[in-house]
Design an enzyme around this catalytic site. Structure first.
Site, short mmCIF file in Angstrom:
data_model
loop_
_atom_site.label_atom_id
_atom_site.label_comp_id
_atom_site.label_asym_id
_atom_site.label_seq_id
_atom_site.Cartn_x
_atom_site.Cartn_y
_atom_site.Cartn_z
N SER A 133 125.74 60.48 124.78
CA SER A 133 126.43 60.21 126.04
C SER A 133 127.85 59.73 125.80
CB SER A 133 125.67 59.17 126.85
OG SER A 133 126.40 58.89 128.03
N LYS A 187 118.00 59.70 127.53
CA LYS A 187 119.32 60.19 127.96
C LYS A 187 119.26 60.67 129.42
CE LYS A 187 123.56 61.83 127.96
NZ LYS A 187 123.71 63.10 128.54
N HIS A 190 119.26 57.66 131.58
CA HIS A 190 120.64 57.14 131.59
C HIS A 190 121.44 57.87 132.66
CE1 HIS A 190 124.88 57.78 130.63
NE2 HIS A 190 124.89 56.57 130.11
N ASN A 191 121.33 59.19 132.67
CA ASN A 191 122.11 59.95 133.65
C ASN A 191 121.64 59.68 135.08
OD1 ASN A 191 123.13 61.00 131.29
ND2 ASN A 191 123.19 63.10 132.03
N GLU A 194 123.15 56.55 136.06
CA GLU A 194 124.58 56.82 136.28
C GLU A 194 124.80 57.36 137.70
OE1 GLU A 194 126.35 59.29 133.12
OE2 GLU A 194 127.13 60.55 134.73
P1 NBP Z 1 128.91 74.62 125.85
O1 NBP Z 1 127.72 74.04 126.52
O2 NBP Z 1 130.00 75.15 126.70
O3 NBP Z 1 128.44 75.75 124.84
C1 NBP Z 1 129.39 76.48 124.09
C2 NBP Z 1 128.97 76.56 122.65
O4 NBP Z 1 127.65 77.15 122.57
C3 NBP Z 1 129.89 77.44 121.85
O5 NBP Z 1 130.02 76.90 120.56
C4 NBP Z 1 129.13 78.76 121.84
O6 NBP Z 1 129.49 79.61 120.79
C5 NBP Z 1 127.74 78.25 121.65
N1 NBP Z 1 126.69 79.23 121.92
C6 NBP Z 1 126.26 79.79 123.07
BR1 NBP Z 1 127.05 79.51 124.71
N2 NBP Z 1 125.25 80.63 122.93
C7 NBP Z 1 125.00 80.65 121.60
C8 NBP Z 1 124.08 81.36 120.80
N3 NBP Z 1 123.20 82.19 121.36
N4 NBP Z 1 124.12 81.17 119.48
C9 NBP Z 1 125.01 80.32 118.92
N5 NBP Z 1 125.91 79.61 119.64
C10 NBP Z 1 125.91 79.78 120.96
O7 NBP Z 1 129.56 73.54 124.83
P2 NBP Z 1 129.90 72.01 125.09
O8 NBP Z 1 130.48 71.80 126.45
O9 NBP Z 1 130.67 71.57 123.91
O10 NBP Z 1 128.47 71.30 125.07
C11 NBP Z 1 127.60 71.37 123.95
C12 NBP Z 1 126.31 70.67 124.31
O11 NBP Z 1 126.59 69.31 124.64
C13 NBP Z 1 125.60 71.24 125.53
O12 NBP Z 1 124.21 71.17 125.36
C14 NBP Z 1 126.01 70.35 126.65
O13 NBP Z 1 125.06 70.28 127.69
C15 NBP Z 1 126.15 69.04 125.96
N6 NBP Z 1 127.18 68.21 126.61
C16 NBP Z 1 127.05 66.91 126.58
C17 NBP Z 1 127.98 66.13 127.17
C18 NBP Z 1 127.81 64.69 127.08
O14 NBP Z 1 128.53 63.91 127.66
N7 NBP Z 1 126.84 64.28 126.32
C19 NBP Z 1 129.09 66.62 127.81
C20 NBP Z 1 129.23 67.92 127.81
C21 NBP Z 1 128.26 68.72 127.20
P3 NBP Z 1 130.70 80.67 120.98
O15 NBP Z 1 131.95 79.92 120.72
O16 NBP Z 1 130.42 81.70 119.99
O17 NBP Z 1 130.62 81.17 122.40
#
Ligand code: NBP
Length: 479
Positions: A133, A187, A190-191, A194
């Protein structure tokens, strides 16, 4: 075969916003050598070009990536939750060996995490669903981290995660939450909390705006003051900043030019769905989820507004109004957190996790969206007595509610009389009153259930289960 030197103690797969920031965070800490890989190589190239200081070991292929990891191989997956995660897991399963560790740091549904762990466990490879988070900024500078998985995997993973986690009062904001899906479950909660916190703050703003008749900049000042009170929190702090923002195009307060329809990504809904399954009343969280849903019902809102010829007169606010709102906000917040922790307790019981509630409160003190000093009191309450049945019985919170109760009731009644919607404040107060009432109308509900469905009832004066023959002579029988 790939002849790379296996020197990276940690790898990151998925280099979009979250993964690239997490990888940079890892690389910035002493002792970490970070391997990176992304499905589309251009993203990897961009990261190594922009951040040569990180010393990343970049791989175009998954085979090179795996070959660059020292054993036990440990890789954090930061890709889109769902099919993307499964695709990467399968790639790693083909190449990893028993004892290696696959970490899913995405926002997975904890049920999926449990299923994945069960599928992977027979291979001897560890699968660790981990809640992270703090968004983009947290990933880079220090998130709150909620890992599940086996205690054995945590021996390797724990120090790595501790090296990148936020630090609150000298302690890293990470703990081994429990096995399999426990991390993603916590987690999720937590959300949910939030959502409730944000809704309650928004209701406080609405009351200050409508009843208090304050402009946004003045409300920002109120929130800034509150941030030096027991309400201190990251969400209160950023609320003041949002309220102080002026729209460059119109010169109006930014908040007044934003459409009043709130979106969501689903973890609030998951929290409520699972709480319903677990039988835990989380009304404050549910009302927050519903409030966002209502805000988006523009057609229904317009339809009702067309039927209205007049709205209630807004009550007058006296000089203590803002203080009353602060007290109502604090009491409602205590209820929301109490409900969230109740859901954690119920989840732990249902899924067989040993979750330390005090530790959860502690790891939420830094890095995450609900971070606040307030969490110290929750940690203390559970530390003093881990067996309390609700946070509301902890002496500190019982006193806080008692101190704020009169103001809380004034605010809820003022809002009702003025026509200001406060689903969070009023649901929290009703929940508190439900727990506080000596006798609830549930007795009548039991009577109704027995009348139409012979669902039986218990008596206050005699043990056993009873049924009244409602459709015949109305005598009572003991079942
Ligand atoms: P995204 O959720 O936008 O996913 C993009 C990434 O996934 C890229 O690296 C993309 O590769 C890869 N990808 C996909 Br789409 N399909 C794939 C596949 N079949 N095989 C391999 N790679 C694949 O990225 P993010 O916004 O950085 O979030 C990453 C994770 O973190 C998600 O689960 C998201 O829910 C979570 N998250 C958490 C928070 C937080 O506050 N904790 C915030 C935002 C996100 P490519 O470049 O080749 O398309």
């Amino acid at each position: 075969m790939y002849t790379r030197t296996a020197i990276a103690n940690i790898g990151v797969i998925g280099l979009a916003v979250m993964g690239s920031n997490l990888a940079r965070n890892l690389a910035s800490r002493d002792g970490n050598t970070v391997a990176i890989h992304n499905r589309t190589y251009a993203r990897t190239q961009q990261l190594i070009t922009e951040h040569p200081e990180a010393g990343f070991i970049a791989s175009e292929t998954i085979d090179e990536f795996v070959a660059s990891l020292a054993t036990p191989r440990t890789a954090i997956i930061m890709v889109q939750a769902g099919a993307g995660t499964d695709a990467v897991i399968d790639q790693l399963l083909d190449r990893f060996e028993p004892g290696d560790i696959i970490v899913d740091g995405g926002n997975a549904n904890f049920h999926d995490t449990i299923a994945r762990e069960q599928r992977i466990a027979p291979t001897g490879i560890h699968f660790v669903g981990t809640g992270i988070s703090g968004g983009e900024e947290g990933a880079l500078r220090g998130p709150s981290i909620m890992p599940g998985g086996s205690p054995e995997s945590y021996e390797t993973l724990g120090p790595i995660l501790a090296s990148i986690a936020a630090v609150a009062e000298g302690e890293p904001c990470v703990t081994h939450v429990g096995t399999d899906g426990a991390g993603h479950f916590v987690k999720m909660i937590h959300n949910g909390i939030e959502y409730a916190d944000m809704q309650l703050i928004s209701e406080a703003y609405d009351l200050l705006r409508t009843v208090g008749r304050l402009q946004s900049a003045a409300i920002a000042d109120v929130f800034t003051d509150w941030n030096a009170s027991p309400l201190e929190s990251y969400l209160i702090e950023i609320t003041a900043e949002v309220l102080r923002q002026v729209d460059a195009t119109t010169g109006k307060a930014f908040v007044d030019i934003v459409l009043d329809q709130a979106g969501s990504k689903g973890t609030g809904v998951w929290t409520v769905q699972n709480a319903l399954d677990l039988g835990v009343p989380v009304g404050s969280i549910a009302e927050a989820v519903f409030a966002r849903a209502v805000s988006g019902k523009s057609t229904q809102r317009a339809a009702v507004q067309r039927t209205i010829t007049s709205r209630p007169d807004v009550q007058d606010a006296d000089s203590s109004f803002a203080d009353d709102v602060a007290k109502a906000l604090y009491a409602s917040k205590v209820v929301a957190y109490a409900q969230g922790f109740d859901a954690i307790v119920a989840g732990a019981q249902q899924f067989g996790w040993h979750i330390r509630k005090d530790q959860i409160a502690k790891i939420w003190r830094g890095g995450c969206i609900i971070r606040a000093q307030f969490l110290n009191h929750i940690a203390q309450a559970y530390d003093d007595n881990p067996d309390i049945t609700t946070l509301l019985e902890a002496p500190y919170f019982a006193k806080a509610i008692a101190d704020g109760e009169a103001a809380w009731r004034r605010i809820v009644s003022t809002a009702a009389l003025s026509g200001v919607p406060i689903p969070g404040f009023s649901a929290a107060l009703s929940y508190y009153d439900s727990l506080a009432a000596k006798r609830l109308p549930a007795a009548l509900v039991q009577g109704q259930r027995d009348f139409f469905g012979a669902h039986t009832y218990n008596r206050v004066d005699t043990p056993g289960t009873f049924h009244t023959r409602w459709s015949s002579d109305r005598t009572e029988i003991k079942e």
